[in-house]
Write a protein that holds these residues in place. Structure first.
Motif, PDB file in Angstrom:
ATOM      1  N   SER A 222      -0.144   1.875   9.606  1.00  0.00           N
ATOM      2  CA  SER A 222       1.223   1.449   9.903  1.00  0.00           C
ATOM      3  C   SER A 222       1.292   0.719  11.239  1.00  0.00           C
ATOM      4  O   SER A 222       1.977  -0.303  11.367  1.00  0.00           O
ATOM      5  N   ASN A 225      -0.426  -2.707  10.988  1.00  0.00           N
ATOM      6  CA  ASN A 225       0.398  -3.645  10.231  1.00  0.00           C
ATOM      7  C   ASN A 225       1.436  -4.336  11.122  1.00  0.00           C
ATOM      8  O   ASN A 225       1.836  -5.472  10.860  1.00  0.00           O
ATOM      9  N   ASP A 226       1.848  -3.663  12.200  1.00  0.00           N
ATOM     10  CA  ASP A 226       2.835  -4.243  13.114  1.00  0.00           C
ATOM     11  C   ASP A 226       2.208  -5.122  14.184  1.00  0.00           C
ATOM     12  O   ASP A 226       2.770  -6.168  14.534  1.00  0.00           O
ATOM     13  N   SER A 229      -1.619  -7.754  11.910  1.00  0.00           N
ATOM     14  CA  SER A 229      -1.560  -7.840  10.444  1.00  0.00           C
ATOM     15  C   SER A 229      -2.764  -8.589   9.879  1.00  0.00           C
ATOM     16  O   SER A 229      -3.255  -8.264   8.793  1.00  0.00           O
ATOM     17  N   ARG A 263      -0.576   1.050   1.042  1.00  0.00           N
ATOM     18  CA  ARG A 263      -0.227  -0.175   1.760  1.00  0.00           C
ATOM     19  C   ARG A 263       0.963  -0.876   1.100  1.00  0.00           C
ATOM     20  O   ARG A 263       1.836  -1.420   1.780  1.00  0.00           O
ATOM     21  N   ASP A 265       3.418   0.492  -0.410  1.00  0.00           N
ATOM     22  CA  ASP A 265       4.637   1.236  -0.068  1.00  0.00           C
ATOM     23  C   ASP A 265       5.011   1.122   1.404  1.00  0.00           C
ATOM     24  O   ASP A 265       6.021   1.694   1.833  1.00  0.00           O
ATOM     25  N   GLY A 266       4.208   0.394   2.170  1.00  0.00           N
ATOM     26  CA  GLY A 266       4.525   0.207   3.586  1.00  0.00           C
ATOM     27  C   GLY A 266       4.197   1.391   4.462  1.00  0.00           C
ATOM     28  O   GLY A 266       4.806   1.572   5.530  1.00  0.00           O
ATOM     29  N   LYS A 268       4.945   4.426   4.219  1.00  0.00           N
ATOM     30  CA  LYS A 268       6.148   5.211   4.519  1.00  0.00           C
ATOM     31  C   LYS A 268       5.850   6.694   4.646  1.00  0.00           C
ATOM     32  O   LYS A 268       6.576   7.421   5.355  1.00  0.00           O
TER      33      LYS A 268
END
Length: 597
Positions: A222, A225-226, A229, A263, A265-266, A268
């Motif tokens: 997570s 990804n921020d 990326s 991945r 699903d982000g 979460k």
């Protein structure tokens, strides 16, 4: 010859009898005690592991008996106490008490015990991997004040991972990688370290290396990804190629497929920082750039064991200054010496000194107020119960007029909690009972909080209202403070109505039916005229509807009776007014007739 042989036999028998008598008379326990006395007992303080357990009380007495406060014996005693204290705090930390333990941990000399701190964190995380996010949050807080501790822990974790990777130790690799992942999430370590570690694990894929990489990627994905990326995309492309090559087992292939679903699903279900552990502002965090293939990394294992410090007293004094700066404390000794110096200066005042005093610069930045509020906040958060907190706060030397800051800080701390804690109500009640000045300040704070209710969030409104309900129920503040409330459509907002609702619901839980008796008290009824209005039927109906909707309809009996009697009273008033008008008109007619005659 025969007589000589007879004499020899008698003497030998007599000697054997004496030896047997000595063996019988000898006590084996006495011999054991003598051997124990001769045997040298090792010093329990000087042993490598700290020796046998020494109770804290006895240890303090031993420290007091040592005359040389800079000697090796005293330093070893303090070292053992420091090591046990740091280990104890780290073993006790969790999500709920991390805010309370951090100030206590800063009380210990973390610069001297930085090796112990790093080793304790690594051991605790290896034993309890489920608490890795908590240990990472603790390290991130300590890293803002002592960056060398965060860097030392990172170096040791990287070297431990490299050593476990070469030995194919899957368990150690996984726990160490998980710790590094959470340190990257907390921005203690740079994200390049995470990308290097994933690249190393997936360069020559095996079932174990891919499994460790998947576990690491779930924790750090997570955050990557921020901030990176592209790097995360390259890692997933490598996983896709491994999946197509088919060189790993079916179980590991299924793990890769699950990772792609995570991945999608982000992430979460795997947030970068769990709730309640985002404790450091981004601008305050210090990030260390430690590379995985840096050959110059050292673990500094000598920091884990005792070492005599020739400058022990000076280093302890320096850390005390650092600690006071971090926690916002001020030593009473310095204030006492400052007061004595000021007395001496006042005795030797000269006209020039008087002019200098008149020209003193006044600080308008309110730095002292900020320091005071920070000290009060840390004191409240580090206290176990309200009695200990009240005792610590009363020991603070407040200047005249600063009582309001203390009351406002108690209210602000209460408002920041997720749910209401009775701790704050009991603390405010104690101050109201100790000094009337605090009672007046809380009365003023009630008026201020009600008038600015629109500035607070709904959750903060609830906490503040419940705290003031506690003060009203315990009579810590007078009920006359409710006179500022005007319960009608024009004088209330949605926020103020929520405040009133939570206040009265909490009072009903505390008092029950007795609450109605309090509001019917004749001596207090004038102060409740705004809450139970009778001046206008519209306002009365608004108040009735409000209390009925929140489940407190039993408070509206008097207002309902007033509404029933209101038409009759209005008719009587109108009839009386009509009669008065008729009498005045008849009087004016008679007076005009007399004037014309």
């Amino acid at each position: 010859d025969r007589d000589r042989d007879r004499d020899r036999g008698r003497s030998s028998r007599r000697g054997r009898d004496d030896d047997e008598r000595e063996l019988v008379e000898r006590d084996p326990r006495a011999e054991a005690r003598e051997r124990g006395k001769k045997k040298s007992e090792p010093d329990p303080i000087a042993t490598r592991a700290g020796g046998a357990y020494i109770p804290p009380g006895r240890l303090r007495l031993m420290q007091q008996e040592v005359e040389d406060k800079e000697g090796a014996q005293y330093q070893r005693m303090t070292w053992n106490a420091l090591k046990k204290s740091i280990n104890g705090y780290i073993n006790k930390v969790n999500v709920s008490n991390i805010k309370l333990l951090v100030p206590e941990l800063f009380q210990e000399n973390l610069i001297r015990g930085r090796g112990v701190f790093a080793r304790s964190c690594m051991r605790a995380q290896a034993v309890s991997p489920s608490f890795t996010h908590v240990y990472a949050a603790l390290v991130s807080i300590i890293n803002t004040k002592f960056p060398m501790l965060g860097e030392l822990l990172l170096r040791r974790l990287v070297l431990q991972f490299r050593r476990a990777f070469r030995r194919n130790d899957k368990a150690v690799c996984r726990t160490t990688a998980e710790f590094l992942a959470h340190l990257v999430n907390q921005q203690v370590a740079h994200e390049l370290l995470a990308l290097e570690l994933l690249t190393l694990l997936l360069e020559k894929p095996t079932d174990d290396s891919v499994e460790v990489a998947i576990a690491f990627l779930k924790q750090v994905g997570s955050y990557l990804n921020d901030v990176s990326s592209r790097g995360l995309h390259a890692i997933f492309e490598r996983l896709r190629s491994i999946l197509h090559e088919g060189v790993i087992e079916k179980r590991t292939q299924y793990m890769i497929e699950v990772m792609f679903a995570v991945r999608k699903d982000g992430f979460k279900d795997h947030p970068a920082i769990p709730e309640g552990l985002d404790l450091v502002e981004e601008q305050d965090q210090i990030t260390h750039l430690v590379s995985l293939d840096d050959e110059s990394l050292v673990t500094e294992n000598t920091l884990d064991v005792f070492k005599f410090d020739p400058d022990y007293a000076q280093n302890e004094a320096k850390y005390k200054e650092i600690k006071n700066e971090i926690l916002g404390e001020s030593s009473s000794d310095e204030s006492g010496s400052g007061s004595s110096d000021s007395e001496d200066d006042s005795d030797s005042d000269t006209p020039e000194a008087a002019e200098e005093k008149q020209m003193q610069i006044q600080d308008m930045t309110q730095t002292n107020i900020v320091v005071l509020r920070r000290t009060i906040y840390l004191t409240i958060m580090s206290s176990l119960d309200f009695e200990e907190c009240a005792h610590k706060l009363l020991k603070m030397t407040l200047k005249p007029g600063q009582e309001g800051e203390l009351c406002n800080m108690i209210i602000d701390c209460c408002a920041q909690e997720r749910s209401y804690l009775k701790f704050y109500g009991l603390l405010a009640q104690r101050f109201c009972e100790i000094n009337r000045e605090y009672q007046e300040e809380f009365c003023n704070a009630f008026a201020e909080q009600y008038s600015t209710a629109h500035r607070l969030e709904t959750n903060k409104l609830r906490q503040v209202a419940k705290m003031f309900a506690h003060l009203l129920f315990t009579d810590a503040i007078p009920w006359t403070v409710l006179e500022i409330i005007r319960l009608n459509e024009h004088d209330t907002t949605s926020s103020s109505r929520i405040f009133i609702k939570e206040l009265f619901l909490e009072l009903s839980q505390y008092m029950g039916p007795k609450m109605n008796d309090r509001f019917r008290d004749p001596s207090l009824k004038p102060f409740f005229a705004g809450i139970f209005p009778s001046d206008n039927p519209k306002n009365t109906r608004f108040s009735i509807n409000f209390f009925t909707s929140v489940g407190l309809g039993f408070l509206t009996d008097d207002m309902r009776e007033h509404l029933k009697q209101a038409p009759k009273q209005i008719m009587a008033q109108q009839r009386q007014g009509f009669q008065d008008d008729k009498e005045s008109s008849s009087d004016s007619d008679s007076s005009s007739d007399s004037d014309s005659s």
